[in-house]
Design an enzyme around this catalytic site. Structure first.
Site, PDB file in Angstrom:
ATOM      1  N   GLY A 154       0.834  -1.197   0.000  1.00 32.79           N
ATOM      2  CA  GLY A 154       0.000   0.000   0.000  1.00 32.79           C
ATOM      3  C   GLY A 154       0.860   1.235   0.000  1.00 32.79           C
ATOM      4  O   GLY A 154       2.039   1.206   0.332  1.00 32.79           O
ATOM      5  N   ARG A 155       0.232   2.333  -0.383  1.00 31.05           N
ATOM      6  CA  ARG A 155       0.972   3.576  -0.459  1.00 31.05           C
ATOM      7  C   ARG A 155      -0.025   4.699  -0.280  1.00 31.05           C
ATOM      8  O   ARG A 155      -1.099   4.700  -0.894  1.00 31.05           O
ATOM      9  CB  ARG A 155       1.630   3.655  -1.839  1.00 31.05           C
ATOM     10  CG  ARG A 155       2.527   4.847  -2.080  1.00 31.05           C
ATOM     11  CD  ARG A 155       3.151   4.735  -3.459  1.00 31.05           C
ATOM     12  NE  ARG A 155       4.315   3.859  -3.478  1.00 31.05           N
ATOM     13  CZ  ARG A 155       5.566   4.282  -3.275  1.00 31.05           C
ATOM     14  NH1 ARG A 155       5.785   5.552  -3.029  1.00 31.05           N
ATOM     15  NH2 ARG A 155       6.572   3.445  -3.312  1.00 31.05           N
ATOM     16  N   GLY A 156       0.287   5.604   0.608  1.00 30.21           N
ATOM     17  CA  GLY A 156      -0.640   6.719   0.819  1.00 30.21           C
ATOM     18  C   GLY A 156       0.142   8.004   0.866  1.00 30.21           C
ATOM     19  O   GLY A 156       1.351   8.004   0.650  1.00 30.21           O
ATOM     20  N   VAL A 160       3.524   1.097   2.728  1.00 29.37           N
ATOM     21  CA  VAL A 160       3.321  -0.051   3.596  1.00 29.37           C
ATOM     22  C   VAL A 160       3.859  -1.312   2.928  1.00 29.37           C
ATOM     23  O   VAL A 160       3.618  -1.549   1.739  1.00 29.37           O
ATOM     24  CB  VAL A 160       1.815  -0.244   3.901  1.00 29.37           C
ATOM     25  CG1 VAL A 160       1.632  -1.320   4.956  1.00 29.37           C
ATOM     26  CG2 VAL A 160       1.197   1.056   4.353  1.00 29.37           C
ATOM     27  N   LYS A 188       4.665  -0.064   8.151  1.00 30.00           N
ATOM     28  CA  LYS A 188       4.337   1.209   7.519  1.00 30.00           C
ATOM     29  C   LYS A 188       5.449   2.221   7.761  1.00 30.00           C
ATOM     30  O   LYS A 188       5.683   2.660   8.885  1.00 30.00           O
ATOM     31  CB  LYS A 188       3.035   1.719   8.119  1.00 30.00           C
ATOM     32  CG  LYS A 188       2.593   3.040   7.581  1.00 30.00           C
ATOM     33  CD  LYS A 188       1.237   3.343   8.132  1.00 30.00           C
ATOM     34  CE  LYS A 188       0.898   4.792   7.944  1.00 30.00           C
ATOM     35  NZ  LYS A 188      -0.340   5.132   8.623  1.00 30.00           N
ATOM     36  N   ASP A 211      -9.246  10.874   7.758  1.00 30.77           N
ATOM     37  CA  ASP A 211      -9.042  10.347   6.414  1.00 30.77           C
ATOM     38  C   ASP A 211      -9.777   9.021   6.261  1.00 30.77           C
ATOM     39  O   ASP A 211      -9.193   8.009   5.903  1.00 30.77           O
ATOM     40  CB  ASP A 211      -7.550  10.198   6.120  1.00 30.77           C
ATOM     41  CG  ASP A 211      -7.280  10.050   4.612  1.00 30.77           C
ATOM     42  OD1 ASP A 211      -8.207  10.334   3.819  1.00 30.77           O
ATOM     43  OD2 ASP A 211      -6.173   9.646   4.244  1.00 30.77           O
TER      44      ASP A 211
END
Ligand code: NAG
Ligand code: NAG
Ligand code: NAG
Ligand code: NAG
Ligand code: NAG
Ligand code: NAG
Ligand code: NAG
Ligand code: NAG
Length: 805
Positions: free
Chosen positions: A525-527, A532, A546, A640
């Protein structure tokens, strides 16, 4: 060269020795002190079960305390005594000193006068302060005389063999997170009977033993000549008034404590070493609603099997302090002015509710009309109790001037009539749901603070002591070298790892995590602020690792650790579990449990999520957010909420993840000004973010939740493809139109509008009533105006019980 290095170390050692005041482990000697600045300044009992030192009770405030050295499973520590609970001292330059004359003095940073002192005097010239294995902190002179001991002035806890005497009492803490003196006391009364007393700012009252019985009928004697009570290590309690009981696990010798809890009940706890948690082995009152004042003014209490005690504001009232029920509730209406002859008030009928005490009058054999008239005519009448007395066959009327000790129970055959101005009754307030919220944080103390404690391992007794000594000596040497190194470089940089977190979870090294994730190989994942990776820890647990990006983690280490310790406190089945963290230089990493089924975003269009699962996701997510917003702990905004941050476990139960953007609100909600720049993800962001003048409250999460739910139901993205800037909400409007244009609207079960809205690609049946409720609730959440949105706990209630508001 070699020689030089050795010489340097030696010199630095001497320097350090000279400059360090005292880092004592077992005793504090005359003319020395423990300093709040020095993270190693503790007294430890010989068997290292207890520690005495400065304990953080809030941001940069400390109390000199004694606690169980080993933390509980969740990292919390159990404090058993405090010197200055009502006057915490500064986190810098405060100290506890034992003066040359043998007086123990606690001094706050900038104040001349001591905050606390034992007023003792030693004539032998060699008194010492020690912490006994029993948890007693005592000042002993050379001739073995005890000048002062903490056992003589308990705060809220009695340890085994510690006597409760006529000069001492147990006073509860104000709340789970506020250690200052609260309102409940365990005390020997004037008649020698041990009692529980509520001693609030305005009223006081005895509530145990049952005040309606005479002492004798409760098995107590008023004739004892002495007043003393103790519990022994085997769990047997004996009081001079004849009260005696055994803990449910009596006989064994686990760690025990008897505590006057925040909720007004007295409990005996035993430590379950294996699980590192306290278990209740005795309590004074089975029904916590019997505790007076427990829910505060203008509220009612009910005993609920699954929740414990539940407080509820009266209709038209709201909580004064949303983190603490004891403040009670305040009316949302203005009481009508008391002008003669005008009929401005009406009554609201509440069946099976009673309020104990505070009667203005007692009117037997009265009709309801007469009782109402009486109350209307008395300005200070807040309402009245009206009940049928079977014995006499008449109705009794009790007008009240204070609404305290309220409780609701179906077994109570009577009613309460609340006086409300007619103007409030007729307004649109009527549809407001009754505000309720259970606080069930009893049992385990919740506070986890920035640590000032050694990293505790589980070794026992002397080995542990030896190890500790070795560690401390080693650390000491290292500190000296580092100290010297920096001194010579005239650098002001703090040594790495200066701050430690006393959280229950692990501190990982960067190398460990690098290995666990095979050099950060699998990105999952990437935010905005983080990437992550998947990893397998050394104990084979699969973790999500993370890594916060540097730009996002330029906050100081202290700030990061403070945030981490808050995250570690959050513990709910619908929140992602945090296992640990790493803070090494620029690497700031959080380690979470790994979720097999990824995020809701990945599953939105998959056929694995049938309507039942989707409904469960709606309820679970709401529960997780409700917990973040209002239960027990601090107030945490997520900021968020979106499908990417709702993760699904193997059963597709949701867990809310990613608190990276959340900031913590002040209790009173003043923290809003921190939100200077918009946070969140476009499409899910509440209108407040786009208008500087609007305050940011927990309702921003409610809005995002509403949008996510609508997305889950309709399968439509909340944004248009064209990414036009500014604020608009095409998807929400689309749903509103569909609901609005089908003329039959909300009101009945001819729900053709449902078909028009739900995603036809999702297979399977759905329950129309549930779906209707979910859509209505989601739309209410996504309202443009924040006050029109419900709170997250109201959402949970509406989803579970259908909505009638
Ligand atoms: C210290 O603890 C022991 C038992 O652990 C007890 O016998 C002794 O009286 C205690 N001393 C003080 C000063 O509390
Ligand atoms: C704790 O409660 C006391 C008494 O109500 C109050 O004065 C104090 O500010 C509170 N402390 C914190 C940290 O909330
Ligand atoms: C508590 O235990 C002791 C010893 O086992 C026993 O003598 C006593 O009767 C018990 N007391 C109660 C109230 O059960
Ligand atoms: C409430 O507290 C009791 C005991 O203190 C516990 O058994 C119960 O599980 C708790 N309920 C909730 C909902 O946490
Ligand atoms: C409870 O309500 C009364 C009016 O009905 C009000 O005067 C009082 O201040 C309220 N109590 C609290 C704690 O706000
Ligand atoms: C109650 O009042 C009614 C009418 O005033 C009277 O007839 C009745 O005797 C009273 N009952 C009692 C028990 O006093
Ligand atoms: C409850 O009160 C009603 C009057 O309001 C009375 O008729 C009834 O007998 C009472 N029931 C019991 C169980 O006391
Ligand atoms: C009640 O309704 C009126 C008009 O319908 C509205 O102006 C007012 O804001 C409403 N009050 C509340 C508290 O919702």
């Amino acid at each position: 060269m070699h020689l030089l290095v050795h010489l340097l170390i030696l010199v630095s050692l001497i320097l350090c020795l000279a400059s360090s005041s005292s880092s004592s482990l077992s005793a504090l000697k005359l003319d020395s002190s423990l300093s709040v600045d020095n993270k190693d300044d503790f007294l430890i009992s010989q068997d290292s079960v207890f520690t005495a030192g400065f304990y953080s009770v809030g941001e940069n405030v400390f109390c000199f305390s004694i606690w169980f050295t080993n933390p509980l499973f969740n990292g919390d520590r159990t404090v058993v005594w405090m010197a200055n609970r009502d006057a915490p001292v500064n986190g810098k330059r405060s100290k506890l000193s034992l003066s040359k004359t043998g007086n123990l003095i606690l001094q706050d940073a900038d104040q001349e006068l001591p905050i606390w002192t034992t007023r003792t005097r030693d004539t032998t010239g060699s008194a010492e302060l020690r912490l006994n294995n029993s948890g007693n902190l005592y000042l002993q002179s050379k001739d073995e005389q005890i000048l002062w001991q903490s056992f003589g002035s308990p705060t809220d806890t009695l340890l085994p063999n510690q006597p409760l005497t006529k000069d001492a009492m147990l006073v509860s803490s104000r709340s789970q997170t506020n250690y200052s003196s609260g309102f409940y006391r365990l005390i020997f009364d004037n008649d020698n009977v041990l009692r529980l007393v509520y001693s609030g700012p305005e009223v006081t009252g005895v509530y145990w033993p049952n005040p309606e019985l005479r002492a004798w009928d409760s098995g107590r004697s008023t004739y004892g000549s002495e007043r003393t009570a103790t519990i022994d290590p085997f769990g047997r309690f004996i009081s001079s008034d004849g009260l005696f009981f055994n803990a449910s696990d009596d006989g064994g010798q686990p760690m025990r404590r008897l505590t006057m809890d925040v909720d007004g009940n007295v409990r005996v706890y035993s430590l379950d070493e294996g699980n590192r948690m306290w278990r209740v082995t005795w309590q004074a009152l089975a029904q916590t609603c019997a505790i007076h004042g427990s829910c505060g003014e203008n509220s009612t209490c009910s005993n609920e099997p699954n929740y414990g005690r539940k407080c509820t504001c009266l209709p038209y009232h709201k909580m004064v302090n949303r983190a603490d029920w004891s403040y009670g509730c305040e009316p949302e209406f203005r009481s009508s002015s008391c002008v003669d002859g005008e009929d401005k008030d009406d009554f609201l009928h509440l069946q099976h509710f009673d309020f104990y005490g505070y009667d203005l009058k007692y009117l037997p054999n009265t009709t309801l009309d007469v009782c109402m008239k009486e109350c209307k005519n008395m300005c200070n009448c807040k309402g009245f109790q009206y009940k049928f007395d079977k014995k006499q066959g008449i109705f009794l009327c009790y007008p009240k001037f204070l609404l305290l000790n309220g409780f609701g129970s179906v077994s109570f055959n009577g009613s309460f009539y609340l006086k409300v101005p007619t103007s409030a009754l007729s307004s649109n307030y009527t549809k407001k749901p009754i505000q309720q919220l259970e606080l069930n944080c009893s049992g385990i103390a919740r506070e986890v603070q920035l640590a000032r404690v050694y990293d505790q391992k589980k070794e026992q007794g002397s080995i542990k002591f030896l190890l500790l000594f070795t560690y401390v000596f080693g650390a000491f040497e290292i500190i000296c070298i580092v100290y010297f190194f920096y001194k010579t470089r005239k650098s002001v940089t703090k040594p790495e790892g200066y701050l430690q977190v006393a959280t229950g979870f692990e501190r990982f090294s960067y190398a460990d995590l690098k290995k666990a994730s095979e050099n950060f190989k699998t990105e999952i994942g990437r935010g905005g602020g983080a990437v992550v990776y998947k990893g397998v820890l050394s104990d084979n647990r699969v973790a999500a690792i993370k890594c916060l990006k540097e730009s996002d983690s330029n906050q100081g280490e202290a700030e990061f650790l403070a945030e981490v310790s808050t995250l570690g406190r959050l513990n709910h089945m619908n929140l992602i579990n945090i296992w640990g963290y790493c803070a090494e230089g620029k690497h700031k990493i959080l380690v979470y449990e790994y979720m097999e089924n990824g995020s809701l975003a990945e599953n939105l269009h998959s056929n694995k999520l049938d309507w039942d699962k989707r409904f469960e996701i709606a309820v679970g997510t709401a529960k997780g957010l409700a917990y973040l917003h209002e239960e027990c702990l601090e107030w945490v905004l997520h900021c968020d909420v979106k499908p990417h941050n709702i993760l699904l476990d193997q059963d597709y139960s949701p867990k809310v993840a990613d608190f990276g953007l959340s900031k913590f609100l002040d209790r009173d909600g003043r923290g809003n000004s921190e939100f200077t720049k918009a946070r969140g993800t476009r499409g899910y962001m509440a209108p407040e973010w786009f208008f500087v003048s609007l305050p940011i409250t927990s309702k921003v999460d409610v809005y995002s939740y509403g949008v996510v739910m609508l997305e889950m139901i309709t399968g439509k993205s909340p944004q248009r493809g064209d990414q036009s800037g500014g604020y608009e909400r095409p998807m929400v409007k689309w749903v509103q139109e569909k609901v609005g244009t089908t003329a039959d609207g909300y009101d009945d079960m001819s729900t053709s509008w449902i078909e028009a809205i739900v995603d036809s690609r999702v297979e399977g049946e759905y329950d129309r009533i549930r779906m209707g409720t979910l859509i209505k609730v989601a739309l209410q959440c996504a309202e443009e105006h924040k006050d029109a949105r419900p709170t997250m706990s109201q959402v949970v209630d509406m989803l579970l019980h259908g909505d009638d508001c």
